[in-house]
Design a protein around this motif. Structure first.
Motif, mmCIF file in Angstrom:
data_model
loop_
_atom_site.group_PDB
_atom_site.id
_atom_site.type_symbol
_atom_site.label_atom_id
_atom_site.label_comp_id
_atom_site.label_asym_id
_atom_site.label_seq_id
_atom_site.Cartn_x
_atom_site.Cartn_y
_atom_site.Cartn_z
ATOM 1 N N ALA A 273 8.531 -4.520 3.972
ATOM 2 C CA ALA A 273 7.443 -5.313 3.391
ATOM 3 C C ALA A 273 6.884 -6.298 4.408
ATOM 4 O O ALA A 273 5.665 -6.433 4.559
ATOM 5 C CB ALA A 273 7.954 -6.061 2.155
ATOM 6 N N HIS B 165 4.936 -4.709 7.535
ATOM 7 C CA HIS B 165 3.597 -4.194 7.247
ATOM 8 C C HIS B 165 2.684 -5.249 6.629
ATOM 9 O O HIS B 165 1.454 -5.090 6.668
ATOM 10 C CB HIS B 165 3.706 -2.957 6.352
ATOM 11 C CG HIS B 165 4.273 -1.774 7.078
ATOM 12 N ND1 HIS B 165 3.502 -0.943 7.841
ATOM 13 C CD2 HIS B 165 5.558 -1.323 7.203
ATOM 14 C CE1 HIS B 165 4.267 -0.002 8.397
ATOM 15 N NE2 HIS B 165 5.525 -0.219 8.021
ATOM 16 N N LEU B 166 3.252 -6.315 6.067
ATOM 17 C CA LEU B 166 2.415 -7.423 5.600
ATOM 18 C C LEU B 166 1.720 -8.078 6.783
ATOM 19 O O LEU B 166 0.536 -8.430 6.715
ATOM 20 C CB LEU B 166 3.260 -8.450 4.855
ATOM 21 C CG LEU B 166 2.498 -9.655 4.288
ATOM 22 C CD1 LEU B 166 1.519 -9.211 3.207
ATOM 23 C CD2 LEU B 166 3.470 -10.696 3.739
ATOM 24 N N ILE C 222 -0.546 -1.761 3.123
ATOM 25 C CA ILE C 222 0.068 -1.725 1.789
ATOM 26 C C ILE C 222 0.610 -0.333 1.464
ATOM 27 O O ILE C 222 1.221 -0.140 0.416
ATOM 28 C CB ILE C 222 -0.934 -2.150 0.699
ATOM 29 C CG1 ILE C 222 -2.156 -1.225 0.684
ATOM 30 C CG2 ILE C 222 -1.355 -3.601 0.879
ATOM 31 C CD1 ILE C 222 -3.113 -1.483 -0.477
ATOM 32 N N CYS D 54 9.692 0.021 -5.627
ATOM 33 C CA CYS D 54 8.888 0.815 -4.695
ATOM 34 C C CYS D 54 8.661 2.195 -5.286
ATOM 35 O O CYS D 54 9.600 2.854 -5.721
ATOM 36 C CB CYS D 54 9.622 0.929 -3.360
ATOM 37 S SG CYS D 54 8.621 1.576 -2.022
ATOM 38 N N SER E 80 4.283 2.905 -1.538
ATOM 39 C CA SER E 80 3.773 1.537 -1.648
ATOM 40 C C SER E 80 4.622 0.770 -2.641
ATOM 41 O O SER E 80 5.318 1.362 -3.477
ATOM 42 C CB SER E 80 2.312 1.530 -2.127
ATOM 43 O OG SER E 80 2.247 1.828 -3.503
ATOM 44 N N PHE E 81 4.577 -0.539 -2.564
ATOM 45 C CA PHE E 81 5.201 -1.368 -3.583
ATOM 46 C C PHE E 81 4.313 -1.366 -4.820
ATOM 47 O O PHE E 81 3.115 -1.076 -4.739
ATOM 48 C CB PHE E 81 5.413 -2.789 -3.061
ATOM 49 C CG PHE E 81 6.431 -2.863 -1.967
ATOM 50 C CD1 PHE E 81 7.782 -2.926 -2.251
ATOM 51 C CD2 PHE E 81 6.041 -2.823 -0.627
ATOM 52 C CE1 PHE E 81 8.726 -2.970 -1.243
ATOM 53 C CE2 PHE E 81 6.970 -2.860 0.388
ATOM 54 C CZ PHE E 81 8.326 -2.943 0.092
ATOM 55 N N LEU F 102 0.943 -5.691 -4.445
ATOM 56 C CA LEU F 102 0.973 -6.441 -3.195
ATOM 57 C C LEU F 102 1.852 -7.686 -3.322
ATOM 58 O O LEU F 102 2.563 -8.056 -2.382
ATOM 59 C CB LEU F 102 -0.443 -6.838 -2.780
ATOM 60 C CG LEU F 102 -0.575 -7.708 -1.536
ATOM 61 C CD1 LEU F 102 0.045 -7.036 -0.313
ATOM 62 C CD2 LEU F 102 -2.047 -8.044 -1.275
ATOM 63 N N GLN G 94 5.371 -6.889 -2.601
ATOM 64 C CA GLN G 94 5.567 -6.749 -1.154
ATOM 65 C C GLN G 94 5.675 -8.124 -0.501
ATOM 66 O O GLN G 94 6.542 -8.357 0.351
ATOM 67 C CB GLN G 94 4.415 -5.960 -0.540
ATOM 68 C CG GLN G 94 4.543 -5.777 0.973
ATOM 69 C CD GLN G 94 3.398 -4.959 1.561
ATOM 70 O OE1 GLN G 94 2.639 -4.309 0.836
ATOM 71 N NE2 GLN G 94 3.273 -4.977 2.884
ATOM 72 N N GLU G 95 4.803 -9.053 -0.897
ATOM 73 C CA GLU G 95 4.824 -10.406 -0.334
ATOM 74 C C GLU G 95 6.121 -11.126 -0.674
ATOM 75 O O GLU G 95 6.680 -11.860 0.152
ATOM 76 C CB GLU G 95 3.615 -11.183 -0.861
ATOM 77 C CG GLU G 95 2.283 -10.657 -0.336
ATOM 78 C CD GLU G 95 1.085 -11.178 -1.105
ATOM 79 O OE1 GLU G 95 0.120 -11.648 -0.471
ATOM 80 O OE2 GLU G 95 1.097 -11.108 -2.347
ATOM 81 N N ALA H 270 8.967 -9.567 1.408
ATOM 82 C CA ALA H 270 8.795 -9.999 2.795
ATOM 83 C C ALA H 270 9.312 -11.419 2.975
ATOM 84 O O ALA H 270 9.979 -11.736 3.974
ATOM 85 C CB ALA H 270 7.319 -9.929 3.184
#
Length: 563
Positions: free
Chosen positions: A81, A84-85, A90, A114, A131-132, A135, A138-139, A142
């Protein structure tokens, strides 16, 4: 307050439902989540628990318990995460997962976190893409990974991210550097990530995610220093929209002091006496922007704060009917993008916009005009007094108003002295538009010439029935021939002009005679004429005065003496 902005995001509603369902159907007696970090932390643990029950048939366990396998997989997902963030990605391919030590089987087990989606890469074969679920997830992951790297002294990861040498910074120093890093982003792609990092400094979240985040030494006063850093940070050139994230970070740390002070400020009667810091202004802008009640007026001049504080209040433009900038506030193109976004919004409430006495650069004017030409724009009154409009700016403005001519009823371009040489024809194009509904036009002190008057009259005669007030005072270059053009417009059978203001325009006795002739040709509408400061004698205006006294004419007010 922390959840309000996310309530219209379907996946957030699902996350909230998952967390609350778990808390209400188990015997846990935990405090309900009050911040985004709280909510996502509980969500992650609940999803992990459900995975264990589904695939491993474990007995009911506390959601805080993670196996070593769980921990390793979640941190790998966090690494994916975060990696790629930073890049703004994404979606990920199988090789991206493998680079982070993940395999497809592990990802499919964590289906709540995921998911696999498929997208046709070419006409020959399909390639799986990952993808998660959102978003924000993912954030969050991360942020989990980066906080883990910080607490476990994984210096290389942190140094590569912050682009600086690390010397074992305290938590408050680390959070400050991350915030400064995020504010350098033009897209704001690290904003929510930074909010989560600040949320992890709260003891309850560290306790809930202790097996993921790791242990950090909490020295006395560290959290308060982190809070103070947020309140005092002031980075020039950062968009006011982005600055609001500083306030959000305070909320994630559960420091409600600024929020409570703003609520008290809003209730106070003497708002102009209360001095606001820049963080107060960010909080106020957010509060006004998110309020269910549309503000009647936001006048930045009325707030007692610094220039930077006034700049941070600009996002409030999205939820008001009238918006006024203070003089010479030095806004940049970034700031005008916020005003333009308010004009473009399909929920736009803005009816009156006053940007007077601010030097509008061409780039800023073009940004503003992108909002004015939007079909969602509802502005009826636009004031651009002494904005130093150039030829490019006038062309952009004229084009924007022609795209969306039916709303504007009042336009004030006074004291833009370059109009007569650069952009007058472009503005006349708007006035001539058959859909133009302008009622009041102010062009005082614009150095207009006879030729400008001719172009103006030509435009107005194309669409003569709407304009009721024409202000051309202090245009001393208008000579007799220019005034005759204006009189010709007054004779037009479609003219509905009620007020004509021509102070200090070097008018003569001959001009007065021409005006009398025009009024006699079309006597039914003009009620007010201002010819003050034109060196006229009483004998020069006697015929006009006679019209005032005659019941056959509508003329009620005649001003001609020096004021």
């Amino acid at each position: 307050m922390s959840h309000y902005i996310m309530c219209e995001v379907p996946v957030f509603c699902w996350i909230t439902a998952v967390v609350l369902e778990n808390m209400l159907t188990t015997e846990q007696r935990e405090e309900l989540p009050t911040t985004l970090t709280d909510m996502y932390s509980h969500f992650l643990m609940v999803q992990t628990k459900r995975k264990k029950n589904k695939y491993q048939h474990d007995h009911e366990t506390s959601p805080q318990e993670l196996t070593e396998t769980d921990r390793e997989v979640l941190l790998k997902l966090g690494r994916l995460a975060f990696k790629h963030l930073e890049k703004g990605n994404i979606m990920f391919y199988q090789e991206d997962l493998q680079q982070c030590g993940l395999d497809v089987t592990e990802v499919s087990v964590y289906s709540g976190v995921c998911t696999e989606i498929f997208r046709r890469e070419c006409e020959i074969f399909q390639k799986p893409v990952y993808s998660f679920v959102h978003l924000s997830v993912q954030e969050f992951l991360a942020a989990v990974y980066v906080f883990h790297c910080y607490s476990n002294m994984m210096v290389n990861v942190i140094e590569d991210f912050l682009k600086c040498d690390m010397k074992n910074p305290s938590l408050d120093e680390f959070l400050k550097m991350v915030m400064e890093k995020s504010l350098q982003s033009k897209t704001g792609h690290l904003d929510l990530f930074v909010r989560f990092l600040h949320g992890f400094s709260v003891e309850s979240n560290q306790r809930l995610l202790r097996s993921l985040l790791g242990q950090i030494e909490m020295k006395l006063g560290m959290i308060q220093r982190a809070i103070n850093n947020l309140k005092e940070i002031n980075i020039k050139g950062v968009s006011p929209d982005r600055s609001i994230n500083i306030y959000h970070c305070l909320m994630e740390m559960k420091d409600l002091s600024v929020h409570e002070e703003i609520q008290e400020f809003l209730k106070s009667e003497n708002k102009s006496e209360k001095e606001l810091s820049v963080i107060h202004c960010s909080a106020l802008a957010y509060t006004l922007q998110m309020s269910e009640e549309v503000q009647d007026e936001v006048d930045l001049y009325l707030y007692k704060t610094s220039d930077e504080g006034k700049r941070r209040l600009i996002p409030a433009v999205r939820n008001c009917r009238k918006f006024k900038l203070p003089e010479q506030c030095g806004l940049s193109e970034i700031d005008y993008e916020i005003v333009a976004s308010a004009l473009k919004s399909n929920l736009s409430h803005l009816m009156e916009l006053d940007l007077s006495y601010n030097d509008l650069q061409d780039s800023s004017m073009e940004v503003l005009c992108s909002g004015l030409k939007s079909p969602n724009c509802r502005v009826q009154i636009l004031r651009l007094v002494k904005c130093n409009l150039s030829k490019i700016s006038c062309e952009a403005l004229g084009s924007a108003l022609k795209h969306n001519p039916s709303n504007l009823t009042e336009l004030d371009l006074s004291q833009n002295k370059n109009l007569q040489v650069s952009g007058f024809d472009h503005l006349c194009g708007f006035l001539a538009s058959p859909d133009c509904r302008l009622k009041i036009l102010r062009m005082n002190t614009c150095c207009l010439s006879d030729m400008n008057c001719e172009a103006l009259v030509s435009a107005l005669k194309s669409n003569p029935s709407n304009l009721t007030e024409l202000h051309l005072s202090w245009n001393r270059d208008i000579q007799h021939s220019g005034f005759l053009h204006l009189c010709d417009f007054l004779k037009s059978p479609g003219c509905r002009l009620q007020a004509l203001k021509l102070r200090a325009c070097k008018l003569t006795k001959i001009s007065c005679a021409a005006l009398v002739s025009a009024l006699k040709s079309n006597p039914s509408h003009l009620t007010e004429v201002n010819l003050s400061d034109n060196s006229l004698q009483s004998s020069d205006v006697q015929q006009l005065q006679d019209l005032v006294e005659s019941p056959s004419f509508k003329l009620q007010t005649l001003r001609w003496q020096f004021w």
